[in-house]
Design an enzyme around this catalytic site. Structure first.
Site, PDB file in Angstrom:
ATOM      1  N   TYR A  24      20.783   2.630 -26.558  1.00  7.63           N
ATOM      2  CA  TYR A  24      21.919   2.855 -25.659  1.00  7.63           C
ATOM      3  C   TYR A  24      21.417   3.223 -24.256  1.00  7.63           C
ATOM      4  O   TYR A  24      21.915   2.725 -23.243  1.00  7.63           O
ATOM      5  CB  TYR A  24      22.823   3.969 -26.212  1.00  7.63           C
ATOM      6  CG  TYR A  24      23.902   4.391 -25.255  1.00  7.63           C
ATOM      7  CD1 TYR A  24      24.906   3.518 -24.881  1.00  7.63           C
ATOM      8  CD2 TYR A  24      23.897   5.674 -24.695  1.00  7.63           C
ATOM      9  CE1 TYR A  24      25.893   3.888 -23.979  1.00  7.63           C
ATOM     10  CE2 TYR A  24      24.881   6.064 -23.800  1.00  7.63           C
ATOM     11  CZ  TYR A  24      25.871   5.167 -23.443  1.00  7.63           C
ATOM     12  OH  TYR A  24      26.840   5.542 -22.537  1.00  7.63           O
ATOM     13  N   SER A 106      28.972  13.208 -15.650  1.00 10.35           N
ATOM     14  CA  SER A 106      29.745  12.016 -16.026  1.00 10.35           C
ATOM     15  C   SER A 106      31.103  12.380 -16.612  1.00 10.35           C
ATOM     16  O   SER A 106      31.252  13.409 -17.279  1.00 10.35           O
ATOM     17  CB  SER A 106      28.944  11.224 -17.058  1.00 10.35           C
ATOM     18  OG  SER A 106      29.771  10.282 -17.718  1.00 10.35           O
ATOM     19  N   GLN A 127      31.664  12.868 -11.589  1.00 13.98           N
ATOM     20  CA  GLN A 127      31.855  11.411 -11.556  1.00 13.98           C
ATOM     21  C   GLN A 127      33.103  11.035 -12.334  1.00 13.98           C
ATOM     22  O   GLN A 127      33.324  11.501 -13.445  1.00 13.98           O
ATOM     23  CB  GLN A 127      30.636  10.709 -12.168  1.00 13.98           C
ATOM     24  CG  GLN A 127      30.785   9.188 -12.276  1.00 13.98           C
ATOM     25  CD  GLN A 127      31.276   8.722 -13.642  1.00 13.98           C
ATOM     26  OE1 GLN A 127      30.974   9.336 -14.646  1.00 13.98           O
ATOM     27  NE2 GLN A 127      32.071   7.662 -13.666  1.00 13.98           N
ATOM     28  N   TYR A 129      35.551   7.758 -13.735  1.00 13.21           N
ATOM     29  CA  TYR A 129      35.800   6.335 -13.950  1.00 13.21           C
ATOM     30  C   TYR A 129      37.261   6.033 -13.663  1.00 13.21           C
ATOM     31  O   TYR A 129      38.123   6.891 -13.795  1.00 13.21           O
ATOM     32  CB  TYR A 129      35.507   5.970 -15.408  1.00 13.21           C
ATOM     33  CG  TYR A 129      34.068   5.648 -15.701  1.00 13.21           C
ATOM     34  CD1 TYR A 129      33.414   4.655 -14.993  1.00 13.21           C
ATOM     35  CD2 TYR A 129      33.364   6.313 -16.698  1.00 13.21           C
ATOM     36  CE1 TYR A 129      32.088   4.336 -15.270  1.00 13.21           C
ATOM     37  CE2 TYR A 129      32.046   5.999 -16.992  1.00 13.21           C
ATOM     38  CZ  TYR A 129      31.404   5.011 -16.267  1.00 13.21           C
ATOM     39  OH  TYR A 129      30.119   4.698 -16.546  1.00 13.21           O
ATOM     40  N   THR A 155      33.205   5.856  -9.701  1.00 11.50           N
ATOM     41  CA  THR A 155      32.430   4.677 -10.105  1.00 11.50           C
ATOM     42  C   THR A 155      33.335   3.452 -10.150  1.00 11.50           C
ATOM     43  O   THR A 155      34.309   3.428 -10.903  1.00 11.50           O
ATOM     44  CB  THR A 155      31.770   4.930 -11.471  1.00 11.50           C
ATOM     45  OG1 THR A 155      30.917   6.065 -11.339  1.00 11.50           O
ATOM     46  CG2 THR A 155      30.950   3.727 -11.915  1.00 11.50           C
ATOM     47  N   ARG A 164      26.816  -5.402 -23.628  1.00 10.26           N
ATOM     48  CA  ARG A 164      25.487  -4.875 -23.947  1.00 10.26           C
ATOM     49  C   ARG A 164      25.150  -5.232 -25.383  1.00 10.26           C
ATOM     50  O   ARG A 164      25.681  -4.641 -26.321  1.00 10.26           O
ATOM     51  CB  ARG A 164      25.466  -3.377 -23.709  1.00 10.26           C
ATOM     52  CG  ARG A 164      25.867  -3.077 -22.265  1.00 10.26           C
ATOM     53  CD  ARG A 164      25.830  -1.619 -21.916  1.00 10.26           C
ATOM     54  NE  ARG A 164      26.558  -1.400 -20.678  1.00 10.26           N
ATOM     55  CZ  ARG A 164      27.154  -0.257 -20.363  1.00 10.26           C
ATOM     56  NH1 ARG A 164      27.094   0.768 -21.193  1.00 10.26           N
ATOM     57  NH2 ARG A 164      27.796  -0.133 -19.213  1.00 10.26           N
ATOM     58  N   LYS A 251      30.600   4.690  -6.129  1.00 15.62           N
ATOM     59  CA  LYS A 251      29.347   4.295  -6.797  1.00 15.62           C
ATOM     60  C   LYS A 251      29.496   2.913  -7.417  1.00 15.62           C
ATOM     61  O   LYS A 251      30.460   2.662  -8.139  1.00 15.62           O
ATOM     62  CB  LYS A 251      28.999   5.311  -7.887  1.00 15.62           C
ATOM     63  CG  LYS A 251      27.788   4.918  -8.727  1.00 15.62           C
ATOM     64  CD  LYS A 251      27.376   6.065  -9.654  1.00 15.62           C
ATOM     65  CE  LYS A 251      26.202   5.700 -10.526  1.00 15.62           C
ATOM     66  NZ  LYS A 251      26.548   4.817 -11.648  1.00 15.62           N
ATOM     67  N   HIS A 275      24.493  -0.250 -11.608  1.00 17.21           N
ATOM     68  CA  HIS A 275      24.669   0.504 -12.852  1.00 17.21           C
ATOM     69  C   HIS A 275      23.435   0.339 -13.745  1.00 17.21           C
ATOM     70  O   HIS A 275      23.537   0.285 -14.969  1.00 17.21           O
ATOM     71  CB  HIS A 275      25.931   0.005 -13.578  1.00 17.21           C
ATOM     72  CG  HIS A 275      26.719   1.069 -14.285  1.00 17.21           C
ATOM     73  ND1 HIS A 275      27.879   1.592 -13.801  1.00 17.21           N
ATOM     74  CD2 HIS A 275      26.505   1.704 -15.465  1.00 17.21           C
ATOM     75  CE1 HIS A 275      28.374   2.485 -14.646  1.00 17.21           C
ATOM     76  NE2 HIS A 275      27.538   2.586 -15.665  1.00 17.21           N
ATOM     77  N   ARG A 278      23.480  -2.537 -16.305  1.00 15.31           N
ATOM     78  CA  ARG A 278      24.295  -2.407 -17.527  1.00 15.31           C
ATOM     79  C   ARG A 278      25.640  -3.104 -17.396  1.00 15.31           C
ATOM     80  O   ARG A 278      26.401  -3.151 -18.346  1.00 15.31           O
ATOM     81  CB  ARG A 278      24.519  -0.920 -17.845  1.00 15.31           C
ATOM     82  CG  ARG A 278      23.239  -0.172 -18.100  1.00 15.31           C
ATOM     83  CD  ARG A 278      23.422   1.337 -18.031  1.00 15.31           C
ATOM     84  NE  ARG A 278      24.075   1.924 -19.169  1.00 15.31           N
ATOM     85  CZ  ARG A 278      23.483   2.203 -20.326  1.00 15.31           C
ATOM     86  NH1 ARG A 278      22.211   1.923 -20.489  1.00 15.31           N
ATOM     87  NH2 ARG A 278      24.147   2.775 -21.313  1.00 15.31           N
TER      88      ARG A 278
END
Ligand code: FNR
Length: 382
Positions: A24, A106, A127, A129, A155, A164, A251, A275, A278
């Site tokens: 991960y 995060s 941060q 999202y 972000t 992924r 970001k 990122h 990713r």
């Protein structure tokens, strides 16, 4: 394992973590070509060796967004950090506070905003999202502000999680989750005991604080899958710019056009980033994007950069390409997994030592002296 170089922490982390978790951290999107190109493109950046300039002892501190950083380095947002070591986010926060650099917590942290705030110093950033559930966002912003986090890193490069493949295979992404992971955990008892997995299930503090019940691994991946919002536009950011009273950093900017839009919407800074490879595999590596972005908006806002930084020399390269400071991602995640707070602090020592020697050898007395002029001619036109 003896750690002699910052990159040694990757191997140390690989030995300690169950496979799904190492993958991960270590993996990227699709073929991982952008992830790998981040590292190689940065490594190809040649700096001018300068001699007999009498640099003396260089000063490694930086003044960024009105804060004093002891190094031009911050710990970037890394999700699920509390799965790499016990209460991992608090360990990073303490390392950051002791060393005088920022830590960006995060959204998807195991430890809640409040727990991290109790552990950390006065350079905690938050941060966020973009999520469909605007109630969650408002709740998180209010709690971050109340906890003393005055800089928001928003972000913007994850309107949907990237593809992924390693995570699909391991069950970290998708429905197969937990069972295989719990089985792997039993083959790593030392790690499982350390993160408390055998005593109680891991949970995600910020999401729990909002939904009001325990969130295990499976709930967490489900919450994320349901909640990323591909319909977000620049106009949607206005309510955040207007309601957030502190500094706002976007970001995940890679394109000069987007950087100009960030200036227009009133951002205080941007993080030039893909990122860590990713998200969009095939995206331009940060080392190549950064000079173009710096040409477009340098001087209009603060430019930070990440993706591919593995040494103090890489930090100097990012500064030479146009950043004022860099964020670490995997580099510190590995160090935390390998040796907790002590590993994270030691990593900073190793990076600082590298950066110091690089500055002496390139004739830079201060980090502000590291500029486009520090690059050999071919790189200037990149
Ligand atoms: C990340 N990154 C990330 N970014 C973000 O804004 N919020 C997040 O929750 C996460 N989570 C996350 C988890 C893991 C395991 C990694 C490796 C990365 C991206 C991170 O902030 C940063 O942009 C990259 O890690 C930089 O690339 P390098 O230095 O890891 O190559």
């Amino acid at each position: 394992m003896i750690i002699s170089a910052p990159t040694d922490y990757r191997e140390a982390a690989r030995r300690r973590l169950p496979r799904f978790l190492f993958d991960y951290i270590d993996g990227g999107a699709v073929t991982e070509s952008t992830m790998n190109a981040n590292v190689t493109a940065l490594r190809e950046v040649a700096l001018r060796q300068r001699v007999l300039g009498g640099v003396g002892e260089p000063s490694l501190g930086a003044e960024i967004l009105g804060e004093r950083w002891t190094l031009p380095i911050a710990f970037g947002p890394v999700g699920a950090t509390g799965m790499y070591a016990r209460r991992g986010e608090t360990q990073v926060a303490r390392a950051a506070a002791i060393r005088g650099v920022p830590y960006v917590l995060s959204t998807v942290s195991v430890c809640s905003i409040e727990e991290v705030a109790r552990a950390g110093g006065d350079q905690l950033w938050f941060q966020l999202y973009v999520l469909k559930d605007r109630g969650f966002m408002t709740n998180a912003l209010e709690r971050a502000w109340a906890a003393g986090m005055k800089t928001l890193v928003f972000t913007v490069d994850m309107p949907a999680p990237g593809s992924r493949y390693r995570d699909r295979r391991s069950g970290m992404a998708g429905p197969a989750a937990t069972l295989r992971q719990y089985l792997q955990a039993f083959t790593h008892p030392e790690w499982a005991v350390d993160v408390g997995l055998l005593g109680r299930p891991l949970s995600f503090g910020n999401i729990e604080a909002y939904v009001g019940r325990r969130m295990g691994m499976k709930d967490y991946t489900g919450f994320l899958a349901r909640n990323f919002d591909p319909s977000i536009t620049w106009a949607d950011l206005e309510w955040i710019r207007d309601s957030w009273k502190g500094k706002l950093i976007l970001k995940g900017i890679l394109d000069p056009e987007d950087a100009r839009d960030a200036v227009r919407m009133g951002a205080d800074g941007i993080v030039v980033s893909n990122h860590g490879g990713r998200q969009l595999d095939g995206a331009i590596p940060t080392a190549r994007a950064l000079p173009r972005v710096a040409d477009a908006v340098g001087g209009d806002l603060t430019i930070l950069a990440d993706s591919g930084v593995r040494s103090g020399l890489d930090v100097a390269r990012m500064l030479a390409l146009g950043a004022q400071g860099v964020l670490l991602g995997r580099a510190y995640a590995y160090a935390l997994a390998a040796d907790g707070q002590r590993g994270v602090e030691h990593l900073l020592d190793l990076l600082a030592a590298d950066l110091r020697v690089t500055m002496i050898l390139t004739g830079a007395r201060t980090v502000a002296d590291i500029s486009r002029e520090s690059l050999v001619a071919a790189e200037k036109e990149m």
